[in-house]
Write an enzyme that holds these catalytic residues in place. Structure first.
Site, PDB file in Angstrom:
ATOM      1  NE  ARG A 106      -0.258   0.856  -6.686  1.00 47.80           N
ATOM      2  CZ  ARG A 106      -1.447   0.688  -7.267  1.00 47.80           C
ATOM      3  NH1 ARG A 106      -1.864  -0.541  -7.507  1.00 47.80           N
ATOM      4  NH2 ARG A 106      -2.201   1.722  -7.582  1.00 47.80           N
ATOM      5  CG  HIS A 130      -1.197   6.322  -1.150  1.00 43.19           C
ATOM      6  ND1 HIS A 130      -0.298   7.348  -1.332  1.00 43.19           N
ATOM      7  CD2 HIS A 130      -0.999   5.465  -2.183  1.00 43.19           C
ATOM      8  CE1 HIS A 130       0.401   7.134  -2.431  1.00 43.19           C
ATOM      9  NE2 HIS A 130       0.001   6.004  -2.966  1.00 43.19           N
ATOM     10  CE1 TYR A 138       8.303   2.385 -10.721  1.00 44.37           C
ATOM     11  CE2 TYR A 138       6.794   2.860  -8.933  1.00 44.37           C
ATOM     12  CZ  TYR A 138       7.025   2.378 -10.200  1.00 44.37           C
ATOM     13  OH  TYR A 138       5.976   1.893 -10.932  1.00 44.37           O
TER      14      TYR A 138
END
Length: 724
Positions: A393, A453, A486
């Site tokens: 992402r 990922h 984050y």
């Protein structure tokens, strides 16, 4: 959590409990008001995705395998019933908080929500003109329905996912002879018309005010109040606003498609045409609600009825608007700077630094700029030959994409694995992949039946000594925007063994290399899980009553049954196990002879805790790892993930200290109880309050302040071989 099992909690109910903790953060009076609004908004957004994916999946399972049970012993139908019960409780609590607490608190600060029934004459005139001038030409009433008919040709028209609709139950008020027969309703017919609320306009509409206050209403309020103007010859008998959450639990058949990008386009098209699985509605219109239930095929437990406002995600937008206005900044958290790591600000090229030592980056306490600088320098440096990276992402206007394009234009060989299966980012990633290919970047679209990922960046550079490789590995995405919100960690290194592993990793991803043995990195689904199980077993073997073993782990979710059973076995051997799990945790702590030595906490604070960090005492030969993987079956068995060691003495000790700090938090840490509920920790009498995120910020601030005063000196090599 209502029901308990001896080994595991239910995954879905555990996730709902996480959102209860987020909602609890919204209720904390010591938090600034606008930040509390943000937490309320997050709960709404979280549940939208939860229903689109997890609940939709359970609904499919209930139809296909109705008797199948989860590790909690529940069928899909039983889970859906418990989910509805628990989510309804949070939903009602959330909306009651808005009405009874937040709107009165906002009003005291001069921020006033005005529903149409409370409009002043001036506000009503303004809203009416707004409707006529800005809305009327945008709105299109959708095909009328009638409650009397239930035939297939009178089905509910397509309802877009997550879009707001105004629904109007109409009654004719003109003589039928004045209406063309094609448009004339049948006798006693009361048609229902739907109007989509335009997403192109800001939902928050500021009302005129002569006072120093902000008065606002919502776009959907104005449409309900003046929507009768859309229906000449009819009166509005009832009206409401509703939102549908639609099924997004689609998986691509990767074995059937040769063109992977085309396959993902099919998934996006299917998602756009999916059916509703949840409705939220404003109250006061029982007839319309009944029609919507009948036409969508939903049950009563799928309907969530609020007061006058639905979709509280707008509260985050309201908080942002107020933050930009004079006088409201004090209603937000005090500003925390993002400090630049001292190792990279000495005026030396990043390559010169990394040849001498590893560098750890901890965002958002530290700036994300070093990552962007690393990619930018690689794009422009004449010595750099190649750049390879993974992209899961990234942001909408990603500088990373522009840097990679620049690198390709500068003649570098650029290879990027763009994961097209990143849920809800598929469309953006397809666009990035096409754009990168246009500039000559080698784009790999992913691996069949696996999501990539892992977060890794490899730079290959020609230097006087020969070819040197520099590696960046992270727990979070290459996204400069989320890096401000984050909590994530990453490691820069030129360690030769890690660089060899990185090269092997990218060769495996490109599909031109068989599975290779890596010496320092562990990769899912190949050996990451087996390595974790080995280290848990090793801790059990090293543990004695005099020197018990110790495992400390921080992650987003814990739900892999094999890992949990191994932790239970380690517990029985006397190993102390400290787990910091932000979200889902299906492990049951505090059970005698199973998990009495296991403590689970979850921290909810101003930053989203996203780092995966694992520590093993290993009989004194301690090891610490960072990873992109949670301890979930999907991460360990169905995704490509990486776990990498941190061995440099100062960085090793820093990570261990950070873990210990998290477990000492007694202001924002919730502890998991045996029954599945969570208890907010509080300082004991005479105990100092510890807020881990604040302590971390102060630590990095002090380090930055000291760096400004520090006299420049030569670097020393601190990296050493891994502990064995």
């Amino acid at each position: 959590m209502k029901k308990s099992a001896s080994l595991f909690f239910n995954r879905e109910l555990s996730w709902i409990e996480f959102n209860a903790r987020v909602l609890a953060e919204a209720s904390r009076k010591e938090n600034p008001l606008l930040e509390r609004l943000k937490f309320l908004s997050i709960v709404s957004s979280n549940f939208d995705e939860f229903f689109m994916v997890r609940v939709a999946g359970l609904k499919h399972q209930a139809q296909v395998n109705p008797n199948e049970t989860d590790s909690f012993g529940l069928t899909a139908k039983e889970q859906l019933s418990l989910i509805s019960e628990q989510v309804h409780k949070i939903f009602f609590e959330q909306h009651a908080m808005v009405k009874e607490q937040f709107f009165p608190l906002l009003e005291k600060k001069g921020i006033i929500y005005v529903p149409p029934e409370n409009f002043s004459d001036a506000e009503r005139n303004f809203a009416g003109n707004f409707f006529q001038e800005q809305l009327f030409s945008l709105l299109t009433p959708i095909k009328a329905l009638t409650p009397a008919e239930s035939t297939e040709d009178n089905e509910l028209p397509y309802i877009a996912n997550l879009r707001l609709y105004a629904a109007f139950l109409l009654t004719p008020i003109v003589d039928k002879k004045d209406i063309h027969p094609a448009f004339c309703p049948a006798a006693d017919e009361k048609p229902l018309a739907l109007v989509q609320v335009p997403a192109s306009l800001d939902r928050i509409v500021r009302l005129p005010s002569e006072k120093k206050e902000l008065r606002f209403t919502l776009l959907d309020d104005i449409i309900l109040a003046f929507g009768t103007r859309l229906f000449e010859g009819y009166s509005v008998e009832q009206s409401l606003v509703f939102k549908a959450v639609c099924d997004a639990a689609f998986a691509v058949d990767e074995d059937r498609h040769e063109d992977f990008m085309e396959a993902m386009e099919e998934i996006l098209a299917a998602r756009r045409a999916s059916v509703p699985i949840r409705l939220t509605c404003t109250n006061g219109s029982p007839d319309i609600t009944k029609i919507l239930i009948e036409k969508t095929g939903l049950s009563e437990e799928d309907i969530y009825t609020a007061g006058k406002i639905i979709d509280l995600a707008f509260l985050s937008r309201l908080a942002d608007k107020l933050s930009d206005m004079h006088g409201f900044s004090k209603l937000r958290y005090p500003v925390w700077k993002h400090f630049y790591p001292k190792e990279l600000v000495r005026g030396e090229a990043v390559w010169d630094v990394l040849k001498q030592r590893d560098v750890l980056l901890h965002v958002p306490y530290e700036s994300y700029d070093p990552v962007l600088r690393f990619i930018s320098d690689a794009a422009d440096d004449p010595g750099v030959l190649a750049i390879k990276m993974t992209l899961y992402r990234t942001s909408g206007e990603s500088p990373v994409i522009k840097m990679l394009e620049r690198a390709a234009r500068n003649g570098k060989q650029v290879t990027v694995l763009v994961e097209l299966k990143a849920r809800f980012d598929e469309k953006r990633n397809i666009s990035w992949a096409q754009q990168l290919m246009h500039y000559g970047v080698i784009v790999v679209h992913g691996i069949v039946n696996l999501k990539v990922h892992a977060k890794m960046l490899l730079v290959v550079r020609r230097e006087n000594e020969g070819i040197i490789r520099y590696v960046h590995m992270a727990t979070g995405n290459y996204n400069e925007k989320t890096a401000r919100l984050y909590s994530d960690m990453s490691l820069f290194t030129s360690n030769r063994e890690i660089a060899n592993d990185a090269s092997a990793f990218f060769n495996m991803l490109s599909g031109y290399s068989a599975i290779q043995t890596m010496r320092r990195l562990y990769m899912a689904p190949i050996n990451l899980k087996s390595r974790l199980l080995h280290m848990i077993e090793r801790e059990k073997l090293h543990s004695t009553p005099e020197t018990p073993g110790l495992i400390m782990a921080k992650m987003n979710s814990l739900a892999d049954s094999d890992i949990i059973k191994a932790l239970y076995e380690a517990n029985r051997a006397g190993v102390r196990i400290l787990l910091n799990v932000r979200g889902i945790c299906t492990l049951v702590p505090g059970i005698r002879r199973q998990s009495e030595n296991i403590k689970v906490i979850s921290i909810v604070d101003r930053f989203l805790e996203h780092t995966r960090l694992f520590y093993f005492q290993n009989g004194g030969a301690e090891e610490v790892y960072l990873s992109s993987a949670d301890w979930m079956s999907r991460n360990l068995d169905r995704r490509v993930e990486l776990m990498f060691p941190v061995t440099q003495d100062d960085l090793f000790q820093e990570l261990k200290d950070i873990l210990l700090l998290y477990f000492s938090d007694n202001t924002h840490a919730h502890e998991l109880n045996t029954d599945g509920t969570w208890t907010l920790k509080k300082p004991r009498p005479g105990e100092d309050a510890v807020r881990a995120q604040e302590a971390l910020y102060n630590r990095y601030k002090q380090r930055a302040d000291a760096a400004h005063k520090e006299i420049p000196r030569l670097f020393t090599v601190r990296r050493k071989e891994p502990r064995v």
